[in-house]
Design an enzyme around this catalytic site. Structure first.
Site, PDB file in Angstrom:
ATOM      1  N   ARG A 101       1.083  -1.329  -0.173  1.00  0.00           N
ATOM      2  CA  ARG A 101      -0.438  -0.021  -0.055  1.00  0.00           C
ATOM      3  C   ARG A 101       0.853   1.620  -0.143  1.00  0.00           C
ATOM      4  O   ARG A 101       2.070   0.793   0.551  1.00  0.00           O
ATOM      5  CB  ARG A 101      -0.911  -0.432   1.501  1.00  0.00           C
ATOM      6  CG  ARG A 101      -1.817  -0.990   1.486  1.00  0.00           C
ATOM      7  CD  ARG A 101      -2.923  -0.706   2.502  1.00  0.00           C
ATOM      8  NE  ARG A 101      -3.728  -1.901   2.408  1.00  0.00           N
ATOM      9  CZ  ARG A 101      -5.292  -2.201   3.819  1.00  0.00           C
ATOM     10  NH1 ARG A 101      -5.352  -0.548   4.262  1.00  0.00           N
ATOM     11  NH2 ARG A 101      -5.613  -2.813   2.615  1.00  0.00           N
ATOM     12  N   TYR A 150      11.609   0.787  -3.741  1.00  0.00           N
ATOM     13  CA  TYR A 150      11.573   2.187  -4.396  1.00  0.00           C
ATOM     14  C   TYR A 150      12.541   2.891  -4.888  1.00  0.00           C
ATOM     15  O   TYR A 150      14.034   2.867  -4.099  1.00  0.00           O
ATOM     16  CB  TYR A 150      11.201   2.934  -2.766  1.00  0.00           C
ATOM     17  CG  TYR A 150       9.729   2.254  -2.446  1.00  0.00           C
ATOM     18  CD1 TYR A 150       8.456   3.186  -2.560  1.00  0.00           C
ATOM     19  CD2 TYR A 150       9.299   0.945  -1.841  1.00  0.00           C
ATOM     20  CE1 TYR A 150       7.301   3.020  -2.408  1.00  0.00           C
ATOM     21  CE2 TYR A 150       8.267   0.883  -0.993  1.00  0.00           C
ATOM     22  CZ  TYR A 150       7.208   1.263  -1.366  1.00  0.00           C
ATOM     23  OH  TYR A 150       5.624   1.160  -0.730  1.00  0.00           O
ATOM     24  N   ARG A 179      10.174   7.397   4.086  1.00  0.00           N
ATOM     25  CA  ARG A 179      10.047   8.342   4.103  1.00  0.00           C
ATOM     26  C   ARG A 179      11.069   8.857   5.359  1.00  0.00           C
ATOM     27  O   ARG A 179      12.197  10.183   5.527  1.00  0.00           O
ATOM     28  CB  ARG A 179       9.276   9.363   3.646  1.00  0.00           C
ATOM     29  CG  ARG A 179       8.244   9.392   2.892  1.00  0.00           C
ATOM     30  CD  ARG A 179       6.956   8.732   2.930  1.00  0.00           C
ATOM     31  NE  ARG A 179       6.903  10.990   2.937  1.00  0.00           N
ATOM     32  CZ  ARG A 179       6.027  10.819   3.609  1.00  0.00           C
ATOM     33  NH1 ARG A 179       4.099   9.920   3.235  1.00  0.00           N
ATOM     34  NH2 ARG A 179       4.934  11.962   3.853  1.00  0.00           N
ATOM     35  N   ASP A 201       1.232   5.913   0.379  1.00  0.00           N
ATOM     36  CA  ASP A 201       0.385   6.513   0.649  1.00  0.00           C
ATOM     37  C   ASP A 201       0.186   7.795  -0.666  1.00  0.00           C
ATOM     38  O   ASP A 201       0.569   7.903  -1.844  1.00  0.00           O
ATOM     39  CB  ASP A 201       1.178   7.384   2.159  1.00  0.00           C
ATOM     40  CG  ASP A 201       1.546   6.172   3.347  1.00  0.00           C
ATOM     41  OD1 ASP A 201       0.761   5.528   3.583  1.00  0.00           O
ATOM     42  OD2 ASP A 201       2.338   6.746   4.279  1.00  0.00           O
TER      43      ASP A 201
END
Length: 285
Positions: A62, A125, A213, A64
């Protein structure tokens, strides 16, 4: 969440990408907020003429609100007769129905035991940032963070190396009740391109909430000279959230790729992924 479709159903794998700028994340939410899952499920219902029936997607990871994906993977279980009827034209029909900021690139029957979430062995990522004094190229503004201090990429890579391996990343995660924060960080490296954009590549077996992040936020503090190269490692070892670690803005983050094992290893991977992990030496006392 089963690793096999129920009798009479076919498990279908979808490979997809999306620009997360106008989405409230992947997962469906109450209140009518626009989500990637909601858009794809609506499109599936329309093109298969399923009326009030929604076939729910299971996703590899998932994302954000504001986070993008280039190599996202999901699966959906469809009735066998529905799959037989639509399989040849489903991809093109989805292209005609989906909004332009989400695309499905491949639709195919999944191998036995495939689970988009639990079968994955790694997710990769990329986070993109620039320290250009003039700011971000307007054509890249939705995908690149501007950091208004010069960044030392070598110092950031030195700090990143100290975070690799199987660790408890509680200091870099938003805690969720009952969920482990132990992850294996396989790659964390940064490279400055010819255009001045710095791309951080982050790969792990899985990620906990806000992990990427937060890691980037810590490395930026090292890169601009506000912290020493050993500081992110010290934060990790402390095992608690540090107020100095900022969760950077989501628009610089893109899910690039999800890795899966060979078909014959899917069942073993699913079982392993469901096990609650502890670090070597961790015990009851």
């Amino acid at each position: 969440m089963s690793d096999e479709a129920e009798p009479g159903y076919v498990r279908v794998r979808l490979d997809l990408s999306y620009d997360g700028s106008e989405f409230s994340g992947w997962a469906k939410q109450a209140g009518g907020r626009r989500t990637v899952q909601g858009e794809i499920e609506d499109a599936l219902r329309t093109v298969t003429r399923s009326k009030d029936t929604t076939y729910e997607l299971t996703v590899a990871g998932r994302t954000d609100a504001g986070v993008h994906a280039r190599g996202q993977v999901a699966h959906v279980d469809l009735p066998a007769e529905l799959w037989d009827e639509h399989r040849e034209k489903l991809l093109k029909r989805l292209a005609g129905r989906l909004p332009k900021d989400v695309r499905v690139w491949a639709v195919r029957e999944a191998p036995s035991g495939f689970n988009a979430r639990f079968s994955a062995v790694w997710r990769r990522y990329a986070y993109r940032v620039t320290d250009n004094p003039g700011g971000v190229d307007p054509l890249l503004r939705s995908h690149v963070l501007w950091h208004d201090w010069p960044l030392d990429v070598d110092a950031m890579n030195e700090a990143a190396e100290r975070l690799l391996g199987e660790r408890d990343f509680a200091a870099y995660c938003k805690k969720r009740e009952g969920a482990t924060t132990i992850r294996t960080l396989q790659q964390l490296s940064l490279e400055r391109g010819s255009d001045g954009v710095i791309t951080a590549t982050v790969r792990a077996d899985a990620f906990c909430h806000n992990m990427v992040r937060s890691l980037i936020g810590a490395l930026l503090f090292v890169g601009d000279g506000h912290r020493a190269a050993d500081w992110p490692g010290k934060v990790l070892a402390a095992g608690v959230r540090d107020s100095a670690v900022h969760v950077v803005r989501p628009h610089g983050l893109t899910l690039e790729e999800v890795g899966y094992p060979a078909d014959e290893l899917l069942a073993a991977r699913n079982k392993e992924a469901r096990n609650r992990r502890t670090l070597p030496g961790a015990g009851c006392c």
